[in-house]
Write a protein that holds these residues in place. Sequence first.
Motif, PDB file in Angstrom:
ATOM      1  N   LYS A 174       0.838  -1.211   0.000  1.00  0.00           N
ATOM      2  CA  LYS A 174       0.000   0.000   0.000  1.00  0.00           C
ATOM      3  C   LYS A 174       0.868   1.255   0.000  1.00  0.00           C
ATOM      4  N   ALA A 175       1.884   1.264   0.843  1.00  0.00           N
ATOM      5  CA  ALA A 175       2.768   2.427   0.916  1.00  0.00           C
ATOM      6  C   ALA A 175       3.481   2.668  -0.414  1.00  0.00           C
ATOM      7  N   LYS A 176       3.901   1.596  -1.046  1.00  0.00           N
ATOM      8  CA  LYS A 176       4.618   1.731  -2.324  1.00  0.00           C
ATOM      9  C   LYS A 176       3.689   2.227  -3.425  1.00  0.00           C
TER      10      LYS A 176
ATOM     11  N   GLY B 257      -4.805   2.835  -2.512  1.00  0.00           N
ATOM     12  CA  GLY B 257      -4.281   2.070  -1.383  1.00  0.00           C
ATOM     13  C   GLY B 257      -5.313   1.242  -0.678  1.00  0.00           C
TER      14      GLY B 257
ATOM     15  N   ILE C 289       1.127   4.245  -3.080  1.00  0.00           N
ATOM     16  CA  ILE C 289       0.937   5.681  -2.864  1.00  0.00           C
ATOM     17  C   ILE C 289       2.213   6.451  -3.204  1.00  0.00           C
ATOM     18  N   GLU C 290       3.351   5.917  -2.771  1.00  0.00           N
ATOM     19  CA  GLU C 290       4.640   6.594  -3.013  1.00  0.00           C
ATOM     20  C   GLU C 290       4.920   6.755  -4.503  1.00  0.00           C
ATOM     21  N   GLU C 291       4.673   5.717  -5.284  1.00  0.00           N
ATOM     22  CA  GLU C 291       4.996   5.734  -6.713  1.00  0.00           C
ATOM     23  C   GLU C 291       3.823   6.202  -7.576  1.00  0.00           C
ATOM     24  N   GLN C 292       2.692   6.511  -6.931  1.00  0.00           N
ATOM     25  CA  GLN C 292       1.480   6.878  -7.672  1.00  0.00           C
ATOM     26  C   GLN C 292       1.185   5.819  -8.744  1.00  0.00           C
TER      27      GLN C 292
END
Length: 446
Positions: A226-228, A254, A230-233
């Motif tokens: 999930k974090a990845k 996410g 959001i981070e990479e759109q």
Amino acid sequence: MARKYFGTDGIRGRANAAVLTPELAMKVGQAAGCHFLRGDHKHRVIIGKDTRLSGYMMETAMVAGFTSVGMDVILTGPLPTPAIAMLTREMRADLGVMISASHNAFPDNGIKLFGPDGLKLSDEDEEAIEALIASKMPLATGGDIGRARRIEDSRGRYIHAVKGSIGQDARFDGLKVVIDCANGAAYQVAPTAIWELGAKIFAVGVEPNGTNINDNVGSTALDAVKAKVIEEQADIGLALDGDADRLIVVDEKGETVDGDQLMALIATELAAAGKLKGGGVVATVMSNLGLERYLEKLGLPLVRTAVGDRYVLEAMRAGGYNLGGEQSGHMILLDHATTGDGTIAALQVLAALVRSDKKASELLHLFDPVPQLLKNVVYADGDPLAHADVKAAIAEGERALDGRGRLVIRKSGTEPKIRVMAEGDDAGEVERVVDAICDAVTKAAA
């Protein structure tokens, strides 16, 4: 006959402790080898594994077992469970073995067996193997002892097969995909297959070290993917488990997309293309009532089975269905694989995303799940479900949900747990029912 070793998905437990020792692994190899020594051809077995430290030990013990009864062994190294099923059939092997404890933590391990058709063994076969383990088995001597060899192209064979599941013209150009391989069996093949189809890949959980499989990564620990996303759109996130036979998806916001929503999507796609066989979908008693209601609106019945992808597959084969699965992410697409395959399911989802020209959040949430609550109660021994107070609590829960929901109580097939699941339109009532039964089980198990 009560089984001592085999549970709902092979043999599983703490490696090198209690039951799952190298000694047992060798005996399973001998017993399974003897059971499948049929005909006068040279017999062979395919052995794969995930990335657990104990995999080396278990693999070596099983090689000793199989070769000692006259079977040749082919070793693939780390590969997904469905890849072993595929190779067993493709290479005309008599037996396939996957050494894995799936989504369990690294200290555990397990043994899954496949017949020459690439299907998991029947209860009858497993019972016959258990009987042989307890007996004195005939050993090969001289030139009849088996040989072992390692093949180097197994990953390529599997990648080619999974890419073929979506057609020659499918491309994922422009798609930004996060894939979490749980530091497990698919850490090489899944990202490669999706990359070869044109997607831009952001990989998570692809650095196995023997002890980090499923460790805060994979389909049972979604924070990393999930974090990845959001981070990479990214457009979508894909999370596999340790042996890559299950898939959970994360949309571009996410949000989690479980196996029920994936079955809804794939069923919709197949039905629209006239490719859904059997006229319905097979799932377990744990699948959400919302899925059942969604499929009913499409005129597609949901056939329910006991928990376990082997039971889903049995019902699929009996009824001529080509789509089945579990809420936990096992997706069986029988036109392409003989068991749950997270990578093949992922490709179906990505192909649908490309065709739809929608965002994942629009495409993948096809129904509103009915409030559902699952709790586990650990017990030491005995049978808490046989206690009068537990039976009374279950009966009261069934009365409360009658006509407005479902109640499912079962023992885990792999752990000493009682699983209590209820669902219904009233979330408060569902919680009250589950808590009352869990309290009764806890007191009975004390």
